[in-house]
Scaffold this active site. Structure first.
Site, mmCIF file in Angstrom:
data_model
loop_
_atom_site.group_PDB
_atom_site.id
_atom_site.type_symbol
_atom_site.label_atom_id
_atom_site.label_comp_id
_atom_site.label_asym_id
_atom_site.label_seq_id
_atom_site.Cartn_x
_atom_site.Cartn_y
_atom_site.Cartn_z
ATOM 1 N N ALA A 84 45.090 24.013 76.986
ATOM 2 C CA ALA A 84 45.310 24.020 75.354
ATOM 3 C C ALA A 84 46.159 23.173 74.824
ATOM 4 O O ALA A 84 46.722 23.039 74.025
ATOM 5 C CB ALA A 84 45.548 25.399 75.328
ATOM 6 N N LYS A 85 47.072 23.140 75.909
ATOM 7 C CA LYS A 85 48.469 21.663 75.689
ATOM 8 C C LYS A 85 49.309 22.098 74.501
ATOM 9 O O LYS A 85 48.999 21.881 73.571
ATOM 10 C CB LYS A 85 47.357 20.431 75.410
ATOM 11 C CG LYS A 85 46.959 20.029 77.105
ATOM 12 C CD LYS A 85 46.063 18.701 76.408
ATOM 13 C CE LYS A 85 46.112 18.143 77.729
ATOM 14 N NZ LYS A 85 44.680 18.237 78.075
ATOM 15 N N ARG A 86 49.247 23.506 74.649
ATOM 16 C CA ARG A 86 49.912 24.733 73.566
ATOM 17 C C ARG A 86 51.959 24.091 73.516
ATOM 18 O O ARG A 86 51.805 23.284 74.330
ATOM 19 C CB ARG A 86 49.992 25.657 73.774
ATOM 20 C CG ARG A 86 48.112 25.824 72.667
ATOM 21 C CD ARG A 86 47.611 25.260 71.523
ATOM 22 N NE ARG A 86 46.869 26.358 71.340
ATOM 23 C CZ ARG A 86 45.636 25.702 71.247
ATOM 24 N NH1 ARG A 86 45.136 24.268 71.969
ATOM 25 N NH2 ARG A 86 43.943 26.360 71.253
#
Length: 187
Positions: A84-86
């Site tokens: 999700a590359k949060r």
């Protein structure tokens, strides 16, 4: 145990799945389920890029949730990565951690460390869960920042790794290093 390092990506694009699956109430989940059932003995992990689910709104999130639940219940020894590359300010990261680690029960989450420690530390509150920090990605844009050099001749991705190793440890922290950048790691 499986004598494998294989991680299978479930970046399921509904426009590219076999047409016969469109008859199911959740064709994305059905496609994923068939892939999982066919490969579970060959891999150690599944990585679900959440953008392929989020772009379908609530139904996409439901497909994501059903897929993770299916893996966890049917093949509990397999590792689930939410790609999700949060990474955002602390209270927002805390909510992301809750969503992915409590609600979805992912084992690991990809995160972007470029807002600093307060954007990452909330994820470490979950025992038994992993963070996979972006360090050196394989896209062409990695040249824009990740490979830039500072006054000490360190590349930015090297600084990210050095600094973030103080936040986590070998039991909860991994790094994204693009396979196409192996020559850089040799220097």
């Amino acid at each position: 145990r499986s004598k494998s390092f294989l991680c299978i990506g479930l970046d399921t694009d509904i426009t590219k799945i076999p047409k016969f699956l469109l008859q199911f109430s959740d064709p994305v989940f059905e496609f994923n389920k068939q892939i999982i059932d066919s490969t579970h003995d060959l891999c150690i992990a599944y990585k679900l890029n959440t953008a392929f689910y989020e772009c379908n709104g609530a139904s996409g999130w439901k497909s994501l949730e059903k897929t993770i639940t299916y893996i966890k219940e049917t093949y509990p020894d397999l590792f689930v990565i939410a790609d999700a590359k949060r990474g955002d300010i602390g209270n927002t990261s805390k909510m992301y951690a809750k969503a992915f680690f409590e609600k979805l029960n992912a084992d690991a989450l990809t995160v972007a460390p470029y807002m600093g420690s307060d954007s990452i530390l909330p994820f470490f509150d979950y025992s038994g869960k992993w963070l996979i920090l972006l360090a050196l990605t394989s896209n062409i844009g990695a040249n824009d920042f990740q490979l830039s050099t500072n006054n000490h001749n360190n590349k930015l991705f090297e600084d990210v790794i050095i600094k973030s190793k103080k936040w986590g440890n070998r039991d909860n922290l991994m790094f994204v290093i693009g396979a196409t950048k192996a020559e850089i790691l040799q220097t």
